[in-house]
Design a protein around this motif. Structure first.
Motif, mmCIF file in Angstrom:
data_model
loop_
_atom_site.group_PDB
_atom_site.id
_atom_site.type_symbol
_atom_site.label_atom_id
_atom_site.label_comp_id
_atom_site.label_asym_id
_atom_site.label_seq_id
_atom_site.Cartn_x
_atom_site.Cartn_y
_atom_site.Cartn_z
ATOM 1 N N ARG A 104 7.649 19.226 -2.150
ATOM 2 C CA ARG A 104 8.379 19.845 -1.008
ATOM 3 C C ARG A 104 7.808 21.215 -0.756
ATOM 4 O O ARG A 104 7.656 21.791 0.644
ATOM 5 C CB ARG A 104 9.709 19.568 -1.111
ATOM 6 N N GLU A 105 7.912 22.003 -1.678
ATOM 7 C CA GLU A 105 7.705 23.552 -1.588
ATOM 8 C C GLU A 105 6.042 23.612 -1.033
ATOM 9 O O GLU A 105 5.888 24.420 -0.181
ATOM 10 C CB GLU A 105 7.452 23.971 -2.998
ATOM 11 N N ASN A 106 5.110 22.682 -1.307
ATOM 12 C CA ASN A 106 3.692 22.524 -1.030
ATOM 13 C C ASN A 106 3.745 22.459 0.636
ATOM 14 O O ASN A 106 3.113 22.841 1.596
ATOM 15 C CB ASN A 106 2.906 21.782 -1.513
ATOM 16 N N ALA A 107 4.447 21.142 0.892
ATOM 17 C CA ALA A 107 4.641 20.772 2.256
ATOM 18 C C ALA A 107 5.133 21.836 3.170
ATOM 19 O O ALA A 107 4.699 22.184 4.466
ATOM 20 C CB ALA A 107 5.299 19.486 2.532
ATOM 21 N N THR A 108 6.181 22.653 2.776
ATOM 22 C CA THR A 108 6.892 23.480 3.538
ATOM 23 C C THR A 108 5.944 24.830 3.754
ATOM 24 O O THR A 108 5.935 25.465 4.727
ATOM 25 C CB THR A 108 8.059 23.825 3.009
ATOM 26 N N SER B 257 -5.663 30.994 0.310
ATOM 27 C CA SER B 257 -6.716 30.557 -0.361
ATOM 28 C C SER B 257 -6.018 29.954 -1.614
ATOM 29 O O SER B 257 -6.836 30.274 -2.653
ATOM 30 C CB SER B 257 -7.854 31.267 -0.409
ATOM 31 N N ARG B 258 -4.699 29.384 -1.771
ATOM 32 C CA ARG B 258 -4.042 29.269 -3.164
ATOM 33 C C ARG B 258 -4.224 27.663 -3.038
ATOM 34 O O ARG B 258 -3.274 27.182 -3.886
ATOM 35 C CB ARG B 258 -2.676 29.797 -2.946
ATOM 36 N N THR B 259 -5.010 26.917 -2.508
ATOM 37 C CA THR B 259 -5.178 25.522 -2.525
ATOM 38 C C THR B 259 -5.654 25.038 -4.078
ATOM 39 O O THR B 259 -4.573 24.238 -4.544
ATOM 40 C CB THR B 259 -6.205 25.053 -1.555
ATOM 41 N N GLU B 260 -6.315 25.757 -4.856
ATOM 42 C CA GLU B 260 -6.708 25.294 -5.992
ATOM 43 C C GLU B 260 -5.636 25.473 -6.827
ATOM 44 O O GLU B 260 -5.165 24.735 -8.003
ATOM 45 C CB GLU B 260 -8.024 25.954 -6.565
ATOM 46 N N ARG C 147 -0.847 23.246 -9.939
ATOM 47 C CA ARG C 147 0.273 23.305 -10.407
ATOM 48 C C ARG C 147 1.163 21.754 -9.976
ATOM 49 O O ARG C 147 1.940 21.461 -10.743
ATOM 50 C CB ARG C 147 0.913 24.519 -9.231
ATOM 51 N N TYR C 148 0.542 21.223 -9.096
ATOM 52 C CA TYR C 148 0.970 19.718 -8.798
ATOM 53 C C TYR C 148 0.374 19.010 -10.020
ATOM 54 O O TYR C 148 1.144 17.938 -10.228
ATOM 55 C CB TYR C 148 0.290 19.409 -7.537
#
Length: 586
Positions: free
Chosen positions: A196-200, A209-212, A217-218
């Motif tokens: 939910r936090e990532n989608a928001t 650039s914090r995708t990795e 974290r996921y």
């Protein structure tokens, strides 16, 4: 689980009807191997093909009736489970909607989402399976044992010897697995929170650039969920191979003993064929019972989580109101006196203190009042308690001490709906829904178009609405197809459209340019002069016109007065003014 069962009770007559059909089909299913045994041992030796055909047709009729009964009973089971869980899910959503903010904080939003979806789905599947296999599997198992005892008591003794060991094994494994499934659901809550936090925050994640980092974290929470589910599933899955081992060992014993008894003439070949068929039926029914117990283990854990929400007591108690102002414990002794004929303030905070964690105050000893139509500006650094004040006024949280009054009446004596209908609110991080622009302003209140048009004009949103397709313009989820300023103007229009008695604007003009902000404030003072307004802002230019300005720092009031008074008496306000506007001259 007892609370969930109450949703099944209205459907008990339908369930009994379905059980009756399922029972009939199961008995017919048990007759088929017996008829086959009779054909082999009694009919075939007569060399009468007509008699063989008649008994064969009887087997076919039994098989057709079993099919019809099972399909019919399964449809009934699906309807009962669907309607029962629909009612439960409706009441659960209703209960969640009326939880206080502190209760929602305690449960957390991801956990409530999981309880509304995964947990209710587990209950739906289990209720459906209980009706479908909860009758059929035990009857097939017990009925198979009874029939085999009539066929050959010696071979049946092998089954009777194995069954207690199978029941004991399943019971012990289930006892261990139920708590593990509960832990797996808690791990699911954590994963949903991260998703939910990532989608928001997907735009922020990409921009920085914090995708990795977020993938790692996921992966962490996903691995924890997988480990928890694997531990629960592996523990419960041990019952299947164990039961298979017992039954297959018994089946080998049946073949050996049966062959010896046939060779000695103690039993007929048809009997051993029927016995092996019944043994297979019993094997399948025991496996079905094992799967049912696995699903029930999940359902029991899910039912406990659902009941935890449903049984949560109401913590926003509505106190009785005598029709006159009352002084609460800890409130000021200078409470308004209706007997004096003096009109009480429209809104008043009387020595209010509040803490989220009940250890350190987030607001401490806060006192001020506003007359009808007055405006209050609130300013202070981040975390000073500005938004908390607004939430206390709406009674989203209950205060720890003091009293908040509207027209001399403690807000705790208002029904929550009546209290909140007095307010038009724009929160700091407010939400637009995936709907038309008109429905986002109206919010199901069925407001007349004159009120909506007036609110849109005051909010300075009329021009961009007209230029973007009118009120039927589709709004994307969270209003991502609008700019920050457009979104804030729509939210302000929503708050004003209901002609509120109080207007709370929590940092609602931060995305507006100075010209639009000034036009909005001027139009607001002209068109809603009778509305008592609270403006929470970071910019002094947004609140310097207010009748009163409250300066907060770490939840403690630093000053209260007009702009000019605070420049003279409040160091914190003077410092903010100097930084933003060049000081006292402005």
């Amino acid at each position: 689980m007892k609370y969930v069962i109450r949703y099944v009770k209205p459907h008990i007559p339908t369930m009994i009807f379905g059980f009756t059909i399922k029972f009939t089909g199961t008995i017919l299913d048990l007759m088929i191997p017996y008829i086959l045994s009779y054909i082999i041992d009694e009919v075939t030796p007569r060399n009468d093909i007509g008699l063989v055909i008649r008994w064969g047709l009887m087997m076919a009729v039994c098989a057709a009736l079993v099919l019809v009964c099972n399909v019919w009973a399964n449809r009934v089971a699906s309807a009962v489970s669907r309607d029962s869980i629909e009612a439960l899910r409706h009441d659960l959503f209703y209960k969640i909607s009326y939880l206080s903010s502190s209760q929602v904080d305690a449960f957390t939003i991801p956990s409530l989402v999981t309880r509304m979806t995964t947990d209710t789905y587990n209950l739906h599947r289990t209720l459906n399976m209980i009706q479908r296999m909860g009758v059929r599997a035990p009857i097939l198992m017990l009925g198979g044992v009874v029939v085999t005892m009539f066929i050959d008591p010696w071979l049946s003794a092998i089954l009777c010897f194995l069954i207690p060991f199978m029941i004991l094994a399943v019971a012990r494994i289930s006892r261990k697995s139920i708590p593990l499934f509960g832990k797996a659901q808690i791990a699911a809550d954590a994963m949903i929170r991260v998703v939910r936090e990532n989608a928001t925050g997907i735009r922020v994640i990409k921009a920085l650039s914090r995708t990795e980092y977020e993938k790692d974290r996921y992966e962490t929470v996903n691995s924890r969920l997988n480990a928890a589910e694997a531990k629960a599933s592996i523990t419960m899955a041990a019952s299947g191979p164990l039961i298979n081992l017992m039954l297959n060992t018994g089946l080998a014993a049946v073949i050996v003993v049966g062959a010896w008894r046939v060779s000695t003439g103690a039993m007929k070949p048809g009997a051993i064929v029927a016995f092996l068929t019944y043994f297979t039926i019993i094997l399948n029914s025991v496996m079905a019972i094992s799967r049912l117990i696995t699903m029930s283990s999940k359902a029991i854990a899910s039912a406990g989580r659902v009941e935890e929400v449903m049984m949560t007591p109401q913590d926003m108690e509505i106190r009785p109101w005598t029709g006159r102002p009352e002084t609460a414990p800890g409130a000021s002794p200078d409470a308004p006196d209706m007997a004096s004929g003096k009109r009480p303030p429209h809104m008043e905070f009387d020595h209010v203190s509040f803490s989220y964690n009940k250890r350190a105050y987030n607001l401490s000893d806060l006192s001020f009042s506003l007359e009808h139509g007055q405006s209050l500006g609130i300013i202070g650094p981040t975390g000073a308690g500005k938004s908390t004040l607004a939430q206390l006024l709406l009674r989203l949280y209950d205060i720890d001490s003091g009293q908040i009054r509207i027209d001399g009446r403690d807000i705790s004596t208002f029904p929550l709906k009546e209290l909140r209908q007095k307010f038009g609110v724009v929160f700091q991080n407010d939400v637009l829904f995936k709907d038309s622009l008109l429905n986002n302003i109206d919010m199901g209140r069925k407001l007349d178009m004159d009120a909506i048009d007036r609110a849109v004009e005051v909010a300075q949103a009329a021009s961009f609405i007209a230029g973007s397709g009118g009120y039927e313009k589709p709004i994307a989820v969270k209003g991502v197809n609008l700019s920050g300023g457009q979104k804030q103007r729509v939210l302000i229009a929503r708050a004003l459209a209901g002609r509120p008695e109080f207007l709370i604007l929590d940092d609602s003009s931060s995305a507006l340019d100075y010209k639009t902000d000034a036009a909005f404030r001027r139009s607001l003072s002209q068109s809603f002069s009778g509305t008592t307004t609270i403006i929470i802002a970071q910019r002094i230019s947004s609140i310097m016109h207010c009748d009163k300005i409250l300066v907060l720092e770490d939840g403690i009031p630093q000053g209260l007065g007009t702009h000019e008074e605070l420049l003279k008496t409040c160091d914190a306000y003077r410092e903010i003014s100097t930084i933003q506007m060049g000081g006292e001259d402005l």
